[in-house]
Motif scaffolding. Structure first.
Motif: not given
Length: 282
Positions: A188-192, A234, A237-242
């Motif tokens: 998911n691009q927004k949350k992990t 880190h 975070r390159k692939e998921s915003e939060s």
């Protein structure tokens, strides 16, 4: 943004002054961490009055990760106190409304049991669960290794991505089919979600008899182990915003201390936590 916290707020004695009432612990907790996992929802669908209190007891920016009820994930044995799965999901969604209205629901975590293996009927059930939850953010955590076997891992991750599941990435003991590897792949691009369960192989494989929680999550991460995860966070975070990080290694009371250690290692300073009570005699 990276949010770090622990699972539950009642058992982390290092956070609270002596004599702190259980009713006041969440207020105090909000002075230390910006997120928490609600575990009570796993054992029973919570009445709205509970969620209303939890929302009021926390800062405006605070976020909750609510664990799905055990009847929704196949943990519960015996009779379920609902006439149908649909009724159960409806009741659970209603219990989330206070979090949603306050904009404090980060996600719902569906954690499936070690016997929930990768087969078609289980994949179909995951699709049905996602449909029932609508637009509520949902995270998915497996406990059976088959989902991440060499021949199925890519398909599992693609399925999660296509269906809109947030990947719950785990650090846990590698103990056969009832555990999963650490797979650093956000879906998911927004949350992990990242959950630290400790690495106590003996405790993980102990039969679920008696007070098994006393040993399953008995583990304290050392500095080197956490340093490995600094780089991993880190990378994610390159692939998921939060990124939401939860420490669940609390059989020996180590989760809160490890979480604070990890915050310091990442150089994070949360500016909108709750004011802490002063304990002049600590």
């Amino acid at each position: 943004m990276i949010y770090i916290g622990v699972t539950g707020w009642g058992d982390h004695d290092s956070l609270y002054a002596a004599g702190t009432s259980p009713r006041d612990k969440l207020k105090e907790y909000g002075g230390h961490f910006p997120i928490v996992e609600v575990d009570a929802s796993f054992y029973a669908i919570q009445p709205k009055r509970n969620a209303d209190k939890w929302v009021k007891d926390t800062p405006e920016s605070f976020q909750f990760i609510v664990k799905a009820y055990q009847g929704m994930t196949g943990h519960q044995r015996g009779d379920i106190p609902f006439e149908s799965k649909k009724e159960m999901f409806d009741a659970f969604r209603l219990s989330l409304e206070p979090f949603q209205k306050a904009n404090k629901l980060a996600m719902v975590l569906f954690q499936f049991p070690p016997w929930y293996d990768c087969k078609r009927e289980n994949v179909d059930y995951l699709r049905w669960c996602k449909q029932q939850m609508g637009d509520i953010p949902v995270a998915l955590e497996f406990r059976h290794q088959s989902w991440f076997s060499p021949q199925l891992q890519d398909q599992t991750l693609l399925f999660m991505k296509q269906e809109g599941w947030i990947h719950s990435i785990c650090d846990e003991p590698q103990a056969g089919s009832g555990s999963i590897p650490t797979v650093l792949y956000p879906t998911n691009q927004k949350k992990t979600l990242v959950r630290f369960h400790g690495r106590n192989v003996h405790g993980w494989t102990k039969p679920s008899e008696g007070n098994w929680r006393d040993v399953r999550y008995l583990y304290k991460y050392n500095k080197k182990e956490l340093e490995e995860w600094v780089d991993r966070i880190h990378q994610i975070r390159k692939e998921s915003e939060s990124i939401y990080v939860l420490f669940n290694n609390n059989s020996g009371g180590d989760a809160a201390d490890n979480a604070k250690q990890f915050i310091n290692m990442l150089g994070i300073e949360y500016r909108d936590l709750a004011p802490r009570q002063l304990d002049f005699f600590s």
